[in-house]
Design a protein around this motif. Structure first.
Motif, PDB file in Angstrom:
ATOM      1  N   ALA A  10       0.834  -1.204   0.000  1.00  0.00           N
ATOM      2  CA  ALA A  10       0.000   0.000   0.000  1.00  0.00           C
ATOM      3  C   ALA A  10       0.870   1.255   0.000  1.00  0.00           C
ATOM      4  CB  ALA A  10      -0.932  -0.005   1.205  1.00  0.00           C
ATOM      5  N   ASP A  11       1.940   1.260   0.772  1.00  0.00           N
ATOM      6  CA  ASP A  11       2.850   2.411   0.798  1.00  0.00           C
ATOM      7  C   ASP A  11       3.523   2.621  -0.555  1.00  0.00           C
ATOM      8  OD1 ASP A  11       2.265   2.946   3.447  1.00  0.00           O
ATOM      9  OD2 ASP A  11       4.029   1.871   4.226  1.00  0.00           O
ATOM     10  N   LEU A  12       3.995   1.545  -1.157  1.00  0.00           N
ATOM     11  CA  LEU A  12       4.638   1.652  -2.470  1.00  0.00           C
ATOM     12  C   LEU A  12       3.657   2.136  -3.536  1.00  0.00           C
ATOM     13  CD1 LEU A  12       6.912  -1.522  -2.547  1.00  0.00           C
ATOM     14  CD2 LEU A  12       7.620   0.860  -2.394  1.00  0.00           C
ATOM     15  N   THR A  13       2.447   1.609  -3.476  1.00  0.00           N
ATOM     16  CA  THR A  13       1.423   2.023  -4.431  1.00  0.00           C
ATOM     17  C   THR A  13       1.123   3.510  -4.283  1.00  0.00           C
ATOM     18  OG1 THR A  13       0.457  -0.184  -4.388  1.00  0.00           O
ATOM     19  CG2 THR A  13      -0.930   1.594  -5.236  1.00  0.00           C
ATOM     20  N   GLU A  14       1.027   3.992  -3.060  1.00  0.00           N
ATOM     21  CA  GLU A  14       0.756   5.400  -2.815  1.00  0.00           C
ATOM     22  C   GLU A  14       1.906   6.276  -3.314  1.00  0.00           C
ATOM     23  OE1 GLU A  14       0.039   8.320   0.985  1.00  0.00           O
ATOM     24  OE2 GLU A  14      -0.686   6.261   1.091  1.00  0.00           O
ATOM     25  N   GLN A  15       3.142   5.858  -3.070  1.00  0.00           N
ATOM     26  CA  GLN A  15       4.301   6.627  -3.542  1.00  0.00           C
ATOM     27  C   GLN A  15       4.342   6.693  -5.068  1.00  0.00           C
ATOM     28  OE1 GLN A  15       7.810   4.927  -1.815  1.00  0.00           O
ATOM     29  NE2 GLN A  15       7.322   5.621   0.246  1.00  0.00           N
ATOM     30  N   ILE A  16       4.065   5.584  -5.709  1.00  0.00           N
ATOM     31  CA  ILE A  16       4.075   5.544  -7.175  1.00  0.00           C
ATOM     32  C   ILE A  16       2.971   6.430  -7.733  1.00  0.00           C
ATOM     33  CG2 ILE A  16       3.635   4.054  -9.173  1.00  0.00           C
ATOM     34  CD1 ILE A  16       5.103   1.821  -7.564  1.00  0.00           C
ATOM     35  N   THR A  17       1.786   6.353  -7.138  1.00  0.00           N
ATOM     36  CA  THR A  17       0.662   7.165  -7.599  1.00  0.00           C
ATOM     37  C   THR A  17       0.955   8.653  -7.442  1.00  0.00           C
ATOM     38  OG1 THR A  17      -0.870   5.402  -6.988  1.00  0.00           O
ATOM     39  CG2 THR A  17      -1.814   7.585  -7.301  1.00  0.00           C
ATOM     40  N   GLU A  18       1.538   9.049  -6.319  1.00  0.00           N
ATOM     41  CA  GLU A  18       1.889  10.453  -6.109  1.00  0.00           C
ATOM     42  C   GLU A  18       2.947  10.908  -7.106  1.00  0.00           C
ATOM     43  OE1 GLU A  18       3.032  11.021  -2.054  1.00  0.00           O
ATOM     44  OE2 GLU A  18       1.053  10.515  -1.280  1.00  0.00           O
ATOM     45  N   SER A  19       3.932  10.071  -7.350  1.00  0.00           N
ATOM     46  CA  SER A  19       5.011  10.429  -8.266  1.00  0.00           C
ATOM     47  C   SER A  19       4.488  10.597  -9.690  1.00  0.00           C
ATOM     48  CB  SER A  19       6.091   9.354  -8.221  1.00  0.00           C
ATOM     49  OG  SER A  19       7.089   9.612  -9.159  1.00  0.00           O
ATOM     50  N   VAL A  20       3.722   9.641 -10.153  1.00  0.00           N
ATOM     51  CA  VAL A  20       3.183   9.705 -11.507  1.00  0.00           C
ATOM     52  C   VAL A  20       2.197  10.864 -11.629  1.00  0.00           C
ATOM     53  CG1 VAL A  20       1.762   8.482 -13.209  1.00  0.00           C
ATOM     54  CG2 VAL A  20       3.577   7.276 -11.999  1.00  0.00           C
ATOM     55  N   GLY A  21       1.380  11.073 -10.616  1.00  0.00           N
ATOM     56  CA  GLY A  21       0.438  12.189 -10.629  1.00  0.00           C
ATOM     57  C   GLY A  21       1.145  13.524 -10.692  1.00  0.00           C
ATOM     58  N   GLY A  22       2.231  13.662  -9.956  1.00  0.00           N
ATOM     59  CA  GLY A  22       3.019  14.894 -10.005  1.00  0.00           C
ATOM     60  C   GLY A  22       3.632  15.119 -11.369  1.00  0.00           C
ATOM     61  N   TYR A  23       4.129  14.051 -11.974  1.00  0.00           N
ATOM     62  CA  TYR A  23       4.718  14.166 -13.307  1.00  0.00           C
ATOM     63  C   TYR A  23       3.665  14.588 -14.330  1.00  0.00           C
ATOM     64  CZ  TYR A  23       7.075  13.058 -17.640  1.00  0.00           C
ATOM     65  OH  TYR A  23       7.612  13.153 -18.891  1.00  0.00           O
ATOM     66  N   LEU A  24       2.500  13.938 -14.278  1.00  0.00           N
ATOM     67  CA  LEU A  24       1.445  14.272 -15.229  1.00  0.00           C
ATOM     68  C   LEU A  24       0.936  15.692 -15.025  1.00  0.00           C
ATOM     69  CD1 LEU A  24      -0.573  10.935 -15.297  1.00  0.00           C
ATOM     70  CD2 LEU A  24       1.009  11.812 -17.012  1.00  0.00           C
ATOM     71  N   GLY A  25       0.830  16.117 -13.775  1.00  0.00           N
ATOM     72  CA  GLY A  25       0.421  17.489 -13.497  1.00  0.00           C
ATOM     73  C   GLY A  25       1.413  18.491 -14.059  1.00  0.00           C
ATOM     74  N   GLY A  26       2.686  18.218 -13.887  1.00  0.00           N
ATOM     75  CA  GLY A  26       3.723  19.087 -14.446  1.00  0.00           C
ATOM     76  C   GLY A  26       3.686  19.126 -15.960  1.00  0.00           C
ATOM     77  N   MET A  27       3.374  17.979 -16.561  1.00  0.00           N
ATOM     78  CA  MET A  27       3.296  17.893 -18.012  1.00  0.00           C
ATOM     79  C   MET A  27       2.149  18.769 -18.538  1.00  0.00           C
ATOM     80  SD  MET A  27       3.371  14.347 -20.182  1.00  0.00           S
ATOM     81  CE  MET A  27       2.062  13.656 -19.230  1.00  0.00           C
ATOM     82  N   VAL A  28       1.026  18.769 -17.839  1.00  0.00           N
ATOM     83  CA  VAL A  28      -0.118  19.585 -18.253  1.00  0.00           C
ATOM     84  C   VAL A  28       0.209  21.070 -18.097  1.00  0.00           C
ATOM     85  CG1 VAL A  28      -2.501  20.191 -17.674  1.00  0.00           C
ATOM     86  CG2 VAL A  28      -1.830  17.792 -17.851  1.00  0.00           C
TER      87      VAL A  28
END
Length: 87
Positions: A10-28
Motif C-alpha cells: 500500500a505504501d509503495l502504491t501510494e508513492q508511485i501514484t503520487e510520483s506519476v500524478g506529479g509528473y502528469l500534473g507538471g506535463m499539463v
C-alpha cells in the motif's frame, strides 16, 4: 497477498501514484504555458488561427511528453550513449 506485505504494498502504491500524478500534473502545466506562448506569438505576428494553433501546440506537447514518459527513453539519450532500457 500475504497480510505482512499489505502495508508495504500500500505504501509503495501510494508513492508511485503520487510520483506519476506529479509528473502528469507538471506535463499539463508545461503544455498549457507552451500553448499560451504560442497563442501570444501567433497573435503578435498576425498569423491566422492563433487559438487553433495554441490548441495544437498543447496537444502536441502532451503527446510528446507522454511518448517520452511511456517509452522509457531518456531525453538525453544519444546513439553514442548506452541504451536507456535494459530488457
Amino acid at each position: 497477498m500475504p497480510a505482512r506485505s499489505r502495508s508495504l504494498t500500500a505504501d509503495l502504491t501510494e508513492q508511485i501514484t503520487e510520483s506519476v500524478g506529479g509528473y502528469l500534473g507538471g506535463m499539463v502545466v508545461l503544455a498549457f504555458f507552451n500553448a499560451v506562448v504560442s497563442f501570444i506569438l501567433y497573435t503578435v505576428l498576425g498569423l491566422p488561427f492563433p487559438a487553433l494553433m495554441a490548441v495544437v501546440a498543447f496537444c502536441l506537447t502532451i503527446i510528446r511528453s507522454s511518448v517520452r514518459c511511456c517509452s522509457g527513453a531518456s531525453p538525453r539519450w544519444s546513439p553514442s550513449s548506452p541504451a536507456p532500457c535494459r530488457r
